[in-house]
Design an enzyme around this catalytic site. Structure first.
Site: not given
Ligand SMILES: CC(=O)SCCNC(=O)CCNC(=O)[C@H](O)C(C)(C)COP(=O)(O)OP(=O)(O)OC[C@H]1O[C@@H](n2cnc3c(N)ncnc32)[C@H](O)[C@@H]1OP(=O)(O)O
Ligand SMILES: O=C([O-])CC(=O)C(=O)O
Length: 393
Positions: A225, A264, A315
């Protein structure tokens, strides 16, 4: 029953909200109906806070009043100054800020009144208090990590100017201040993200607003997050330069690493806020002459999007922007707190105004029922249970 489980609550609509609308179909984000890009282009952050809390943009008098009260609430209580001194200097700033907000709650005498925990009028004042205090706390934490004394707030500066002044003891260009203001507006609110949902879960027990914000900070800290803005910069440091992106990414993907700042839960075709923040970052890159950073940014984005079809989230551009402004990497997620406290507190108030305890069900997949060796049932307790069941029939 297990077919019904939505792991991570993915796709579950948990409640209604009038505060913001995230629309992945149109890649748009509205705060109280206004597109976030329009707010970022035109509004001081204080006006966006008013909008989130009250549903409307302030008129000139309301904005002046809010800014006056915010400025009055900026200075730290001497007990907060003492607390910040007590915490190990190497502690993560997210932990320091979480602890300081928890302490602020203990200063509020209105919490001791009957009904004081969830009073809507008091909650408005508490939200403003946290909004005003957080920049002073975060700036002091940043300075202490650099071995510097805190700088007192200035009441002739607006929110964004004062934040940067207290952190650095000088003001960057007006264009750089504006990039900071834009980042605050973009980070302010995003519907039922993990930290906001945490705040709403806590509020739903009729606990108090400070507790909800402390819990939300804990949820924001994680790199999946809010912690991702810090993690992006660690990745940039690890890669070093644009020509290292391809081998670095080959290795990272082979090791199944998550690439921070990409992906996301809701947006699958790009984050609505990225174009605005990327344009702001580009202005800083031009001002500071950091084409090397631009090349690294663009190469990693191009390579990762081409290979995985997963787009940057907010981010990704905000991490390097905060770095160029002069913040230490570990301070990036506390900056997110300062912005998001507006959205969190608006949600706490919305939850309280139409509350239902948030308590989902779980499916059990542990061991079948079994019994402690040597346990002898208490027949008296069984009698009581049976009588209670008979009475209920
Ligand atoms: C402001 C915010 O909070 S925005 C979010 C900030 N977080 C990040 O940037 C961390 C990196 N990103 C992630 O971990 C994820 O994209 C999340 C947690 C934000 C969203 O996750 P989810 O919706 O649960 O998607 P999930 O993690 O299931 O991803 C689906 C697939 O894409 C892949 N994937 C998603 N994001 C990434 C990433 N950043 N890097 C590599 N692979 C990724 C996953 O490994 C998964 O692959 P699989 O199906 O082969 O297992
Ligand atoms: O909406 C989300 O899951 C994460 C995000 O982009 C935020 O909190 O700004």
């Amino acid at each position: 029953m297990t077919d019904d489980i939505k792991k991570g609550l993915a796709g579950v609509i948990a409640d209604v909200t009038a505060i913001s609308k995230v629309n992945p179909e149109t890649n748009s984000l509205l705060y109280r109906g206004y597109p976030v890009q329009e707010l970022a282009a035109t509004q001081p952050f204080e006006a966006v806070a008013h909008l989130l809390w009250n549903g409307e943009l302030p008129d000139a008098d309301q904005l002046a009043d809010l800014q006056k009260r915010e400025r009055e609430l900026r200075p730290l209580d001497e007990r907060t100054v003492a607390l910040l001194e007590l915490i190990p200097v190497e502690a993560h700033p997210m932990d320091v800020v979480r602890t300081a907000v928890s302490q602020l709650g203990t200063f509020d005498p209105t919490l001791h009144r009957p009904g004081g925990w969830t009073d809507p009028v008091l909650d408005q004042g508490r939200a403003l208090y946290l909004f005003a205090q957080l920049p002073t706390i975060i700036a002091a934490v940043q300075r202490r990590r650099r071995g510097l004394e805190p700088i007192a707030p200035r009441d002739d500066l607006d929110y964004s100017e004062n934040f940067l002044w207290m952190t650095f003891g000088e003001l960057p260009s007006a264009a750089a201040v504006d990039v900071f203001r834009i980042s605050m507006v973009l980070y302010a609110e995003h519907s039922f993200n993990a930290s906001t949902f945490t705040a709403r879960v806590i509020a739903s027990t009729t606990s108090d607003l400070y507790s909800a914000v402390v819990g939300a900070i804990g949820a924001l800290k994680g790199p999946l997050h809010g912690g991702a803005n810090e993690a992006v910069m660690h990745i940039f440091d690890e890669i070093g330069s644009a020509d290292r992106v391809v081998p670095w990414l080959d290795e990272a993907l082979a090791a199944k690493r998550k690439i921070m700042g990409f992906g996301h839960r809701v947006y699958k075709r790009g984050d609505s806020r990225v174009p605005t923040m990327k344009a702001a970052l580009d202005r800083l890159i031009a001002e500071y002459g950091r084409t090397d950073l631009a090349e690294l940014y663009d190469t990693l984005e191009h390579e990762f999007v081409t290979r995985k079809g997963i787009y940057p989230n907010l981010d990704y551009p905000s991490g390097p922007a905060y770095s160029l402004l002069g913040f230490e990497t570990e301070i990036f997620t506390p900056l997110f707190i300062a912005a998001r406290v507006t959205g969190w507190t608006a949600h706490v108030m919305e939850q309280a105004a139409s509350n239902a305890l948030i308590r989902p069900l779980s499916a059990y997949d542990g061991v079948d029922e079994r019994h402690v060796p040597g346990y002898v049932p208490d027949t008296a307790a069984i009698d009581v249970q049976e009588r209670a069941e008979e009475a209920a029939e």
